[in-house]
Design an enzyme around this catalytic site. Structure first.
Site, PDB file in Angstrom:
ATOM      1  N   ARG A 190      19.244  22.054 -24.923  1.00 48.11           N
ATOM      2  CA  ARG A 190      20.153  23.092 -25.429  1.00 48.11           C
ATOM      3  C   ARG A 190      19.431  24.441 -25.515  1.00 48.11           C
ATOM      4  O   ARG A 190      19.974  25.467 -25.122  1.00 48.11           O
ATOM      5  CB  ARG A 190      20.683  22.668 -26.796  1.00 48.11           C
ATOM      6  N   HIS A 248      17.155  18.108 -27.873  1.00 54.82           N
ATOM      7  CA  HIS A 248      17.649  19.427 -28.287  1.00 54.82           C
ATOM      8  C   HIS A 248      16.996  20.548 -27.476  1.00 54.82           C
ATOM      9  O   HIS A 248      17.546  21.648 -27.387  1.00 54.82           O
ATOM     10  CB  HIS A 248      17.388  19.635 -29.776  1.00 54.82           C
ATOM     11  N   ARG A 269      25.010  19.953 -28.216  1.00 53.90           N
ATOM     12  CA  ARG A 269      24.088  19.168 -29.022  1.00 53.90           C
ATOM     13  C   ARG A 269      24.207  17.708 -28.595  1.00 53.90           C
ATOM     14  O   ARG A 269      25.218  17.299 -28.031  1.00 53.90           O
ATOM     15  CB  ARG A 269      24.411  19.316 -30.507  1.00 53.90           C
ATOM     16  N   HIS A 294      27.625  29.086 -32.096  1.00 58.50           N
ATOM     17  CA  HIS A 294      26.947  29.706 -33.225  1.00 58.50           C
ATOM     18  C   HIS A 294      27.919  30.588 -34.003  1.00 58.50           C
ATOM     19  O   HIS A 294      28.662  31.377 -33.412  1.00 58.50           O
ATOM     20  CB  HIS A 294      25.769  30.568 -32.750  1.00 58.50           C
ATOM     21  N   TYR A 298      16.737  33.200 -28.839  1.00 59.66           N
ATOM     22  CA  TYR A 298      16.411  32.837 -27.458  1.00 59.66           C
ATOM     23  C   TYR A 298      15.938  34.030 -26.628  1.00 59.66           C
ATOM     24  O   TYR A 298      15.521  33.853 -25.479  1.00 59.66           O
ATOM     25  CB  TYR A 298      17.627  32.187 -26.795  1.00 59.66           C
ATOM     26  N   LYS A 351      29.435  21.409 -35.009  1.00 64.16           N
ATOM     27  CA  LYS A 351      28.803  21.807 -36.260  1.00 64.16           C
ATOM     28  C   LYS A 351      29.698  22.784 -37.003  1.00 64.16           C
ATOM     29  O   LYS A 351      30.209  23.740 -36.431  1.00 64.16           O
ATOM     30  CB  LYS A 351      27.440  22.450 -35.971  1.00 64.16           C
TER      31      LYS A 351
END
Length: 334
Positions: A284, A281, A150, A307, A316, A175
């Site tokens: 990414r 972003h 990120r 994630h 994706y 995150k």
């Protein structure tokens, strides 16, 4: 005094600030939330108070909260994510600052947003944008695409996080507060060494001028105030200009600002004449999609992206020509 957040009770110290917004800031900092969260919560609490004629939130309840949220949705037409952020700020205000048990606030419905497909660039388009980036920001863009980080994860890298020996970069406090390791692209090794040399020159200038060290997480700075002056903790991408720390009030060197890179990236997208609404972003998103197109395991991609749930990574697969996505159009076989 005990404050509750949802069903979980946790003791919190008494607030010392007198003004409500200062109390919000004090509580946010005690709980080690980010500066961005602090700014967002203060903004929404202020907006809530002004919406109701500057009445104190203690005098307000469920009808007033619902009226404010309805105003955001129906009059200001905010996105569902913005709506959720405003609600989170009010939950924080009542539970963590005012110390009220707020089951009525927790039960307010949150707007649902349908799944949205991310913008993904082709390899050629990525190359065009990266080439169009000015020389000061090109390495940052290359690193974001080459590792899937990120934007803020890339900008917050420290010298000690780059491990040339193992060909790895450690992403700290990503995150969810999690650390993870990503690859160090071989193609960027030389450029990263040159960037580290530039960072060292700025560090030596700051030490000679006896400036304050870089920002550190609160606990570390309290434990070792001089740690921010050591080489390993310096930013990989330091800003050329000094700035005043909004929390400590001291002048120090920060990393390149996210807004600065976002402006540079937007300009590069324009120069590349792309029709897609690409943002930093998007690099990414493109990283993840291109790895899956190269047949890398989705669990591996999940780990690289950080994630928590593989279902997040599954978004994706929308551009992959495998499985259900590989169905050939009947028009193509006429």
């Amino acid at each position: 005094m005990r404050h509750t957040f949802g069903d979980t009770a946790s003791p919190l110290p008494q607030l010392h600030s007198q003004r409500l917004l200062d109390q919000v800031r004090e509580r946010v900092r005690y709980l080690h939330y980010s500066l961005r969260t602090e700014d967002a919560y203060v903004y929404w609490v202020r907006a809530f108070i002004h919406f109701h004629g500057k009445r104190h939130p203690r005098e307000l309840g469920l009808p007033q909260v619902e009226a404010f949220l309805a105003h955001l949705a129906n009059e200001r037409h905010v996105a569902s994510s913005t709506h959720k952020q405003a609600l989170s700020a009010l939950i924080f205000l009542y539970s963590k600052v005012l110390g009220q048990d707020v089951p009525w606030l927790m039960n307010i419905g949150r707007p649902k947003s349908g799944p949205k497909l991310p913008v993904v660039l082709t390899g050629t388009e990525v190359a065009q944008v990266l080439s169009a980036l000015d020389s000061r920001h090109r390495l940052i863009g290359q690193l974001l695409y080459g590792t899937g980080m990120r934007l803020m994860e890339g900008l917050r890298l420290r010298i000690k996080d780059v491990d040339f020996g193992h060909g790895a970069i450690v992403v700290r406090d990503g995150k969810g507060g999690k650390d993870r390791t990503v690859m160090l692209p071989d193609r960027l090794a030389e450029a990263l060494r040159a960037q580290i040399a530039r960072s060292r020159m700025l560090w030596e200038q700051d030490r000679a001028a006896e400036r304050a060290g870089v920002w550190l997480p609160t606990a570390l700075e309290a434990k070792n105030p001089r740690l921010g002056q050591t080489w390993g903790w310096q930013w990989l991408f330091p800003s050329e200009e000094l700035s005043v720390c909004p929390r400590a009030g001291v002048e120090r060197r920060h990393h390149v600002l996210d807004k600065t890179f976002q402006r540079a990236f937007k300009k590069a997208v324009g120069l590349a004449q792309l029709a897609k609404p690409a943002t930093p972003h998007t690099l990414r998103h493109s990283f993840a999609t291109h790895l899956l197109q190269a047949r890398y395991d989705i669990r591996t991609v999940q780990e690289l992206l950080g994630h928590a749930d593989v279902s997040t990574t599954m978004i994706y697969t929308h551009v992959l020509k495998v499985g259900g996505g590989g169905v050939q159009s009947p028009l193509d076989v006429l």
